[in-house]
Design a protein around this motif. Structure first.
Motif, PDB file in Angstrom:
ATOM      1  N   ASP A   1      -2.406  -5.982  -2.000  1.00  0.00           N
ATOM      2  CA  ASP A   1      -1.741  -5.061  -0.903  1.00  0.00           C
ATOM      3  C   ASP A   1      -1.640  -3.720  -1.274  1.00  0.00           C
ATOM      4  OD1 ASP A   1       0.126  -4.950  -2.593  1.00  0.00           O
ATOM      5  OD2 ASP A   1       1.618  -5.854  -1.435  1.00  0.00           O
ATOM      6  N   GLY A   2      -2.218  -3.167  -2.517  1.00  0.00           N
ATOM      7  CA  GLY A   2      -2.268  -1.976  -2.847  1.00  0.00           C
ATOM      8  C   GLY A   2      -1.005  -1.544  -3.760  1.00  0.00           C
ATOM      9  N   THR A   3       0.027  -2.632  -4.239  1.00  0.00           N
ATOM     10  CA  THR A   3       0.886  -2.176  -5.018  1.00  0.00           C
ATOM     11  C   THR A   3       0.392  -1.993  -6.442  1.00  0.00           C
ATOM     12  OG1 THR A   3       2.534  -3.609  -3.911  1.00  0.00           O
ATOM     13  CG2 THR A   3       3.186  -2.811  -5.932  1.00  0.00           C
ATOM     14  N   LEU A   4       0.902  -0.810  -6.797  1.00  0.00           N
ATOM     15  CA  LEU A   4       0.396  -0.640  -8.536  1.00  0.00           C
ATOM     16  C   LEU A   4       1.278  -1.593  -9.259  1.00  0.00           C
ATOM     17  CD1 LEU A   4      -0.208   3.437  -8.224  1.00  0.00           C
ATOM     18  CD2 LEU A   4      -1.877   1.713  -7.883  1.00  0.00           C
ATOM     19  N   VAL A   5       0.749  -2.120 -10.271  1.00  0.00           N
ATOM     20  CA  VAL A   5       1.766  -2.941 -11.277  1.00  0.00           C
ATOM     21  C   VAL A   5       1.398  -2.617 -12.619  1.00  0.00           C
ATOM     22  CG1 VAL A   5       1.921  -4.850  -9.721  1.00  0.00           C
ATOM     23  CG2 VAL A   5       0.020  -4.941 -11.208  1.00  0.00           C
ATOM     24  N   ALA A   6       0.305  -2.076 -13.221  1.00  0.00           N
ATOM     25  CA  ALA A   6       0.154  -1.939 -14.401  1.00  0.00           C
ATOM     26  C   ALA A   6      -0.702  -0.639 -14.637  1.00  0.00           C
ATOM     27  CB  ALA A   6      -0.082  -3.148 -15.308  1.00  0.00           C
ATOM     28  N   ARG A   7      -0.578   0.251 -15.875  1.00  0.00           N
ATOM     29  CA  ARG A   7      -1.548   0.995 -16.173  1.00  0.00           C
ATOM     30  C   ARG A   7      -1.482   1.143 -17.574  1.00  0.00           C
ATOM     31  NH1 ARG A   7      -1.763   6.252 -12.855  1.00  0.00           N
ATOM     32  NH2 ARG A   7      -3.190   4.955 -11.612  1.00  0.00           N
TER      33      ARG A   7
ATOM     34  N   GLU B   1      -5.634  10.889  -9.686  1.00  0.00           N
ATOM     35  CA  GLU B   1      -6.018  10.913  -8.128  1.00  0.00           C
ATOM     36  C   GLU B   1      -7.146  10.341  -7.756  1.00  0.00           C
ATOM     37  OE1 GLU B   1      -3.391  11.755  -5.663  1.00  0.00           O
ATOM     38  OE2 GLU B   1      -2.625  10.670  -7.487  1.00  0.00           O
ATOM     39  N   SER B   2      -8.270  10.662  -8.528  1.00  0.00           N
ATOM     40  CA  SER B   2      -9.428  10.150  -8.627  1.00  0.00           C
ATOM     41  C   SER B   2      -9.301   8.395  -8.378  1.00  0.00           C
ATOM     42  CB  SER B   2     -10.534  10.340  -9.663  1.00  0.00           C
ATOM     43  OG  SER B   2     -10.740  11.896  -9.464  1.00  0.00           O
ATOM     44  N   GLN B   3      -8.764   7.948  -9.447  1.00  0.00           N
ATOM     45  CA  GLN B   3      -8.672   6.579  -9.432  1.00  0.00           C
ATOM     46  C   GLN B   3      -8.017   5.900  -8.326  1.00  0.00           C
ATOM     47  OE1 GLN B   3      -6.704   4.256 -12.322  1.00  0.00           O
ATOM     48  NE2 GLN B   3      -8.800   3.330 -13.052  1.00  0.00           N
ATOM     49  N   MET B   4      -7.012   6.579  -7.674  1.00  0.00           N
ATOM     50  CA  MET B   4      -6.368   6.164  -6.502  1.00  0.00           C
ATOM     51  C   MET B   4      -7.274   6.181  -5.099  1.00  0.00           C
ATOM     52  SD  MET B   4      -3.011   5.568  -6.716  1.00  0.00           S
ATOM     53  CE  MET B   4      -1.997   5.414  -5.473  1.00  0.00           C
ATOM     54  N   ASP B   5      -8.344   6.858  -5.287  1.00  0.00           N
ATOM     55  CA  ASP B   5      -9.292   6.727  -4.030  1.00  0.00           C
ATOM     56  C   ASP B   5     -10.458   5.718  -4.526  1.00  0.00           C
ATOM     57  OD1 ASP B   5      -7.912   8.858  -2.779  1.00  0.00           O
ATOM     58  OD2 ASP B   5      -9.715   9.249  -1.795  1.00  0.00           O
ATOM     59  N   ILE B   6     -10.514   5.553  -5.872  1.00  0.00           N
ATOM     60  CA  ILE B   6     -11.580   4.366  -6.117  1.00  0.00           C
ATOM     61  C   ILE B   6     -10.752   3.140  -5.734  1.00  0.00           C
ATOM     62  CG2 ILE B   6     -12.508   3.128  -8.050  1.00  0.00           C
ATOM     63  CD1 ILE B   6     -12.706   6.052  -9.511  1.00  0.00           C
ATOM     64  N   ILE B   7      -9.493   3.029  -6.187  1.00  0.00           N
ATOM     65  CA  ILE B   7      -8.545   1.569  -5.847  1.00  0.00           C
ATOM     66  C   ILE B   7      -8.673   1.416  -4.109  1.00  0.00           C
ATOM     67  CG2 ILE B   7      -6.225   0.691  -5.814  1.00  0.00           C
ATOM     68  CD1 ILE B   7      -5.945   2.221  -8.406  1.00  0.00           C
ATOM     69  N   ALA B   8      -8.322   2.498  -3.341  1.00  0.00           N
ATOM     70  CA  ALA B   8      -8.231   2.683  -2.020  1.00  0.00           C
ATOM     71  C   ALA B   8      -9.444   2.093  -1.408  1.00  0.00           C
ATOM     72  CB  ALA B   8      -7.836   4.047  -1.433  1.00  0.00           C
TER      73      ALA B   8
ATOM     74  N   ALA C   1     -11.927   0.187  -2.611  1.00  0.00           N
ATOM     75  CA  ALA C   1     -12.158  -1.137  -3.060  1.00  0.00           C
ATOM     76  C   ALA C   1     -11.253  -2.088  -2.310  1.00  0.00           C
ATOM     77  CB  ALA C   1     -12.076  -1.404  -4.423  1.00  0.00           C
ATOM     78  N   LEU C   2      -9.952  -1.609  -1.992  1.00  0.00           N
ATOM     79  CA  LEU C   2      -9.203  -2.387  -1.321  1.00  0.00           C
ATOM     80  C   LEU C   2      -9.099  -2.171   0.255  1.00  0.00           C
ATOM     81  CD1 LEU C   2      -6.031  -2.425  -3.676  1.00  0.00           C
ATOM     82  CD2 LEU C   2      -7.786  -4.050  -3.704  1.00  0.00           C
ATOM     83  N   LYS C   3     -10.149  -1.157   0.563  1.00  0.00           N
ATOM     84  CA  LYS C   3      -9.963  -0.683   2.055  1.00  0.00           C
ATOM     85  C   LYS C   3      -8.932  -0.327   2.546  1.00  0.00           C
ATOM     86  CE  LYS C   3     -14.492  -2.990   3.032  1.00  0.00           C
ATOM     87  NZ  LYS C   3     -14.916  -3.577   1.772  1.00  0.00           N
ATOM     88  N   ILE C   4      -8.082   0.391   1.642  1.00  0.00           N
ATOM     89  CA  ILE C   4      -6.787   0.950   2.373  1.00  0.00           C
ATOM     90  C   ILE C   4      -6.855   2.453   2.558  1.00  0.00           C
ATOM     91  CG2 ILE C   4      -4.199   1.143   1.727  1.00  0.00           C
ATOM     92  CD1 ILE C   4      -4.314  -1.144  -0.025  1.00  0.00           C
ATOM     93  N   ASP C   5      -6.331   2.923   3.350  1.00  0.00           N
ATOM     94  CA  ASP C   5      -6.146   4.580   3.811  1.00  0.00           C
ATOM     95  C   ASP C   5      -5.664   4.921   2.367  1.00  0.00           C
ATOM     96  OD1 ASP C   5      -5.507   6.990   4.266  1.00  0.00           O
ATOM     97  OD2 ASP C   5      -5.263   6.477   6.316  1.00  0.00           O
ATOM     98  N   PRO C   6      -6.531   6.017   1.897  1.00  0.00           N
ATOM     99  CA  PRO C   6      -5.920   6.533   0.733  1.00  0.00           C
ATOM    100  C   PRO C   6      -4.579   7.377   0.870  1.00  0.00           C
ATOM    101  CG  PRO C   6      -8.234   7.342   0.978  1.00  0.00           C
ATOM    102  CD  PRO C   6      -7.761   6.523   2.245  1.00  0.00           C
ATOM    103  N   LEU C   7      -4.141   7.880   1.975  1.00  0.00           N
ATOM    104  CA  LEU C   7      -2.921   8.474   2.389  1.00  0.00           C
ATOM    105  C   LEU C   7      -1.761   7.426   2.302  1.00  0.00           C
ATOM    106  CD1 LEU C   7      -1.251  10.658   3.349  1.00  0.00           C
ATOM    107  CD2 LEU C   7      -1.963  10.196   5.643  1.00  0.00           C
ATOM    108  N   GLU C   8      -2.263   6.229   2.899  1.00  0.00           N
ATOM    109  CA  GLU C   8      -1.215   4.920   2.935  1.00  0.00           C
ATOM    110  C   GLU C   8      -0.956   4.518   1.593  1.00  0.00           C
ATOM    111  OE1 GLU C   8       0.601   4.640   5.313  1.00  0.00           O
ATOM    112  OE2 GLU C   8      -0.343   6.151   6.468  1.00  0.00           O
TER     113      GLU C   8
END
Ligand SMILES: Cc1cc2nc3c(=O)[nH]c(=O)nc-3n(C[C@H](O)[C@H](O)[C@H](O)COP(=O)(O)OP(=O)(O)OC[C@H]3O[C@@H](n4cnc5c(N)ncnc54)[C@H](O)[C@@H]3O)c2cc1C
Lengths: 778, 304
Positions: free
Chosen positions: A312-318, A383-390, A392-399
């Protein structure tokens, strides 16, 4: 004359002086009896100095003094080692040179020509040593050591106390941050993303190069005119190096022609003072542009980022490993690395973290503070990886950003509570400005069309950030109310183009209810103004602004006492409005009160204000930052799919300014920082060949020009007031720069599906990635 | 910068005599945009600078029905950019000049200096090559006129003698049904020196369909500005077709010899040559097909 307002745009007080070219910068100045200094620099990245013979240089007519290692080693009055964090620098090289351009000797002469000729006559025998020219080389087992050992200062910065060089390696410092349970975090994740991002060393590119005039009186009193952002730190360092009390060192700072972090901590001051001392007369040293490339750079970085995310897009670990190339000397690199580490989670709630951030010695010119201080490095990856994640998960990067982003009251990675957090407001503002959601989809049609114009694809990208300000720190201000109710302001804040003079005058004017025209902000002279830690870290409006506000209130308190005493009314009945003292039956001008107090037209009231932030806030909680910077940026780009050429169509930048004291000044800071960010994102890079910068000039080191600017840069001030700032204001100098590069990279991805992970985002990188994509498609 | 004598001749003959007196140790000095940089860097240390800017015969831009356009060596970039004559009759040159360097360099830099420096990262040579320009040269032993191609020898090296002055550039009147396009490609900032520059000129045969004369001039991708003659030959005598354009573009990308440097890798530059040739060719052909008179049509110079 109108009374001063805040929240209303005012033109900067220094505009006429600067626009007409009358502002005095250091290189314009001279003092009687002055001679000229020049520096001999190392041609090698790493070499032992076998012999230096300066005898021929001393014979050159006009030469007054030649400074070599013998002078600093055998002079009881000089402590040869210095540095803001570790004492790993010397005025001139002692045993080894550690980077191309490392100072080896210096000459003072009556003319610049004689000084240059003398440099050519200094004989130096070097024994070349193997050099480490990249972080990767430097970290290899058995790599040559840049420093065999590093001297630690007797007392250092409180916030860096736990950081030490790792003996026997080139690791300058290793900052660790662990939170939660990293293994469990990744176990809970549905998806794991692993990417490596890099960014190169760059320049600050201030117009004014570093310069210094130094004068040493026979009694040992030192006066320097310096191009510095932190005169009091330079004062302390010079006092330590030349073994005198700080009262014997006077640092004067004329208008500074830009700083951006490149003029904090000693740069050319120690060598100029040593020369002046030896010459027995004042010396002026002005660096060439090429020499600035040897003096200070922004840290190149390699960032490995592994992030665990729920579907669902929740970040859990880095897990994140950051290697910053700090060059040959630590400078302030250890703190830059620490700040990169702190912000490796970005402005997001991530419960499980393992962050390792290193500053690493290499045989390259030193890297130090740069507008954004470690965060422009970490944010590029985050911030680059946020969009890579978005994607892959087909989530709007803003959301995705809003879903994970910090809210008021959330805990930062240090477990302290975040307050006054305008992150989502900033995101919404830039999204609105750029028309987010109305995205043109890249039409994968034929890329082999042969007339111009049809190969242009558009995309939009967004990014945001969080940053801390240097904490603990000190700012003090003194204001003097003169007999005619005009005001003089004394602070150590350096006007370097950011508009500090104007905003400090506004704050005092508003507090006292007097017109801007009656206020004078004095220049910086450490003999005159009270202590201030530094003009950096976007801290002056918040800290010095508050100190000036308190100093102005101190004046009001005194006026109140005077009025109460002279007119025999209780203090509680004395109020102020519109620059006047209101008594129950009468109204007084400040000058009337002054006259009453002093019995004649004369006298001064002195008000003082001090701001001291600490590692505990007013609620007794840990505090790594007196306030927080939040910002977002959004870019719209066009990419030519045949050539990779990128055109920035629009850029929107929103910064949580707390309160826009001078809205015009805010817009200028935001747009200016964005423009710097555009250069860093698209073009800028110092290229090295065997440790030698090969583009140390502004023909080959390419800066952005007006023609590269988007038609619109939309600077937006978001106002979530910080209760501790003057009128709620926060600092804004760095924030707008940080999201630029990832916002553009994200827009490029949106436009053509190419992910650039290495800055700068040059046409060639997009071209090559597109070629690869086209080859796969065939 | 080293010490040097400063000389100010009033005529070309005087200038050549001065150059001769210093036997190779003097340099003509025009706008100084190039010289001031290389002298400050200590790359060249001339004993004398012969400032040619006061020489009247080197100035001016004119059109002569038989010779064509005659551009004095001292014409600055800015003069070309703003010249009424050039704008009307050779608008491609105006368009190119708008994109050369920045306004400060354009105000001082001269056409003569641009060509005589042999600097590799420049624009004008490509356009002039595509137009079959010649350059007039004066020396102590007389005057000569050579095709521009013969001026360039290698990086920073020209066939000018040490005592010679480049006096003017002569652009012959182009044949009817001619179209030209120049595309300047910068790999970073728009004001950066070009990474690749491609000029294509097509003069159609009387049938107004098949290519008569084709010139493909490439800049920044070889030790000197060059013509892609293999590519040119592919087109001569043929009408333009997408396949042919693609072949010629590929041939041009093969023929050049770019080096990898700050402005791009060899592979990238060849790729860009290919794209630019393809694009410039389409535009040049289109302009040729619609050309009515001598006026060489051009909108804006293409900027990729
Ligand atoms: C920042 C920058 C950006 C630039 N960008 C571009 C660009 O985008 N495109 C482009 O085309 N160019 C570009 N240039 C190059 C610029 O146009 C040339 O440097 C300029 O045209 C040189 O002309 P000048 O008159 O200043 O020559 P000078 O510096 O005076 O001389 C250049 C050389 O030519 C010799 N010389 C000059 N005139 C004559 C003559 N009449 N006869 C014989 N020898 C002569 C000199 O002795 C010297 O060796 C750029 C230059 C700079 C500095």
């Amino acid at each position: 004359m109108e009374t001063t307002e805040i929240g209303k745009s005012v033109r900067r007080l220094d505009y006429k002086t600067k626009v007409t070219g009358r502002a005095q910068y250091l290189a314009d100045m001279s003092v009687p009896g002055m001679c000229h200094g020049k520096i001999l620099r190392s041609p090698y990245p790493h070499a032992r100095i076998v012999r230096i013979d300066a005898s021929k240089a001393r014979q050159i007519s006009g030469v007054v003094a030649v400074l070599t290692r013998d002078d600093i080693l055998h002079d009881q009055g000089i402590e040869p080692f210095y540095g803001p964090v570790f004492k790993d620098q010397t005025i001139v090289a002692v045993e080894k040179v550690r980077h191309v351009g490392d100072p080896v000797a210096a000459v003072a002469a009556l003319t610049v020509d004689a000084a240059e000729e003398a440099l050519r006559m200094i004989e130096v025998d070097y024994e070349e040593l193997p050099a480490v020219l990249s972080v990767n080389d430097s970290l290899k087992p058995g790599a040559p050591l840049v420093h065999e050992s590093v001297k630690l200062p007797a007392s250092g910065f409180a916030d860096l106390a736990e950081l030490k060089p790792v003996e026997g390696t080139n690791i300058c410092t290793h900052f660790r941050l662990n939170r939660g349970d990293i293994q469990r975090g990744f176990a809970e994740a549905d998806r794991i993303f692993e990417d490596t991002f890099t960014l190169p060393a760059t320049q600050h590119s201030f117009l004014e190069t570093h310069a210094c005039i130094a004068q040493v009186e026979p009694g040992g009193r030192i006066t320097v005119w310096a191009t510095t952002q932190n005169p009091f730190v330079v004062r302390t360092q010079l006092a330590n190096i030349f073994k005198v009390p700080v009262s014997k060192v006077r640092v004067i700072v004329p208008y500074l022609g830009g700083g951006y972090g490149g003029k904090v901590y000693p740069k050319v001051e120690p060598i100029t003072v040593a020369l002046a001392q030896k010459a027995g007369r004042p010396v002026r040293l002005v660096l060439s542009r090429e020499e600035v490339f040897y003096t200070i750079t922004k840290h190149a970085a390699i960032i490995k980022m592994k992030t665990g995310v729920k579907n669902d897009g929740t970040l859990v670990a880095r897990e994140c490993e950051i290697h910053l190339d700090t060059g040959a000397y630590a400078e302030i690199g250890p703190r830059v690395a620490k700040k990169s580490g702190y912000t490796a989670a970005g402005p997001y709630r991530i419960p499980n973290l393992k962050i390792d951030s290193y500053s690493v010695y290499t045989n390259k010119p030193p890297a130090g503070a740069f507008r954004g201080f470690g965060v422009s490095q970490s944010a590029w990856a985050v911030e680059s990886q946020m969009d890579i994640i978005a994607a892959a998960l087909k989530i709007d990067p803003l959301e995705l950003r809003k879903q994970n982003g910090y809210d008021e009251g959330d805990k930062f990675v240090t477990e302290e509570t975040l307050r006054a957090v305008g992150l989502k407001e900033c995101l919404d503002e830039v999204a609105k400005s750029i028309g987010w959601g109305r995205m043109e989809q890249w039409n994968n049609g034929t890329v082999e069309q042969w007339s111009r114009g049809e190969n242009i694809k558009r995309g939009k990208g967004i990014a945001c950030m969080i940053k801390a300000t240097i904490t603990p720190s000190i700012s003090s201000a003194v204001v003097k109310l003169n007999e005619d109710a005009s005001l003089s302001i004394y602070t150590g804040t350096v006007e370097m183009g950011q508009g500090s003079e104007t905003v400090l005058a506004q704050i005092a004017g508003k507090e006292l209810g007097i017109p801007l025209e009656t206020i004078q902000v004095l220049g910086v002279d450490t003999d005159v103004v009270p202590y201030d830690l530094t003009t950096s870290s976007s801290r002056s409006t918040f800290h010095m602004g508050k100190a000036v506000q308190l100093a102005a209130r101190d004046i009001l308190r005194q006026l109140k006492q005077i009025a109460a005493m002279e007119y025999g009314v209780p203090e509680a009945q004395v109020t102020f409005a519109g620059g006047k003292i209101r008594l129950p039956e009468a109204q007084l001008d400040y000058s009337d009160a002054m006259f009453k107090r002093f019995g004649m037209q004369g006298g001064t009231l002195v008000g003082e204000g001090q701001v001291k932030t600490s590692t505990k806030n007013e609620f007794g909680e840990k505090s790594t930052s007196a306030f927080w910077f939040l910002a977002a940026g959004a870019a719209e780009v066009e990419v030519d799919v045949d050539t990779g050429r990128l055109k920035l169509v629009k850029y929107a930048t929103a910064v949580d300014v707390g309160k826009a004291l001078n809205p015009l000044g805010c817009r200028q800071q935001l747009a200016g920082a964005a423009i710097t960010g555009i250069g860093q994102a698209l073009f800028e890079e110092i290229a090295y060949d065997n440790g030698q910068p090969i583009n140390p000039n502004f023909v080959d080191y390419v800066l952005p020009s007006l023609g590269d600017m988007p038609e619109t840069i939309d600077p937006i001030s978001v106002e979530v007031p910080d209760p501790n700032g003057p009128f709620g204001a926060k600092g804004i100098g760095e924030s707008a720069l940080i999201p630029v590069a990832p916002a553009i990279a994200n827009a490029v991805f949106d436009a053509v599906g190419v992910r650039i992970k290495d800055l700068p985002i040059k046409a060639e990188k997009i071209f090559l990635a597109l070629e690869e994509m086209k080859a796969k498609a065939r | 910068m080293n010490d040097f004598e400063y000389l100010e001749p009033a005529t070309v003959a005087e200038a050549c005599a001065m150059l001769k007196r210093y036997g190779g140790e003097a340099r003509p000095y025009a706008g100084g945009a190039y010289l001031s940089i290389v002298m400050k860097q200590g790359l060249i240390r001339p004993k004398a600078l012969v400032n040619i800017k006061k020489i009247q015969e080197l100035k001016g831009i004119r059109f002569d029905p038989s010779e064509g356009f005659v551009i004095g060596a001292l014409a600055t970039h800015r003069e070309l950019e703003t010249s009424q004559l050039i704008r009307e009759k050779l608008p491609i040159l105006c368009a190119v000049e708008r994109e050369v360097a920045n306004i400060r360099v354009r105000n001082v830099g001269t056409v003569g200096g641009n060509l005589a420096s042999g600097e590799p990262l420049t624009d004008l040579a490509q356009v002039f090559l595509a137009l079959d320009a010649r350059v007039a040269i004066s020396g102590p032993s007389g005057d000569r006129t050579i095709p521009l191609e013969e001026l360039f020898v290698d990086l920073y090296q020209t066939s000018l003698g040490e005592e010679e002055i480049l006096t003017r550039v002569i652009v012959p009147p182009p044949p009817p049904a001619t179209g030209i396009e120049y595309i300047r490609f910068s790999s970073s900032s728009v004001v950066d020196k070009p990474c690749v520059g491609v000029a294509v000129r097509i003069s159609l045969n009387a049938d107004r369909k098949t290519c008569g004369t084709v010139r493909i001039a490439l800049g920044c991708v070889a030790p000197r500005p060059m013509r892609a003659q293999g590519a040119e030959a592919l087109l001569t005598g043929h009408p333009l077709s997408p396949q042919l354009v693609e072949q010629a573009a590929a041939a041009a990308a093969e023929e050049c010899s770019p080096i990898s440097d700050l402005r791009g890798s060899e592979r990238f530059k060849r790729g860009i040559v290919r794209v630019l040739v393809r694009r410039a060719m389409a535009v040049a052909y289109d302009r040729a097909s619609h050309a009515s008179t001598l006026r060489l049509r051009s909108g804006q110079a293409g900027s990729a």
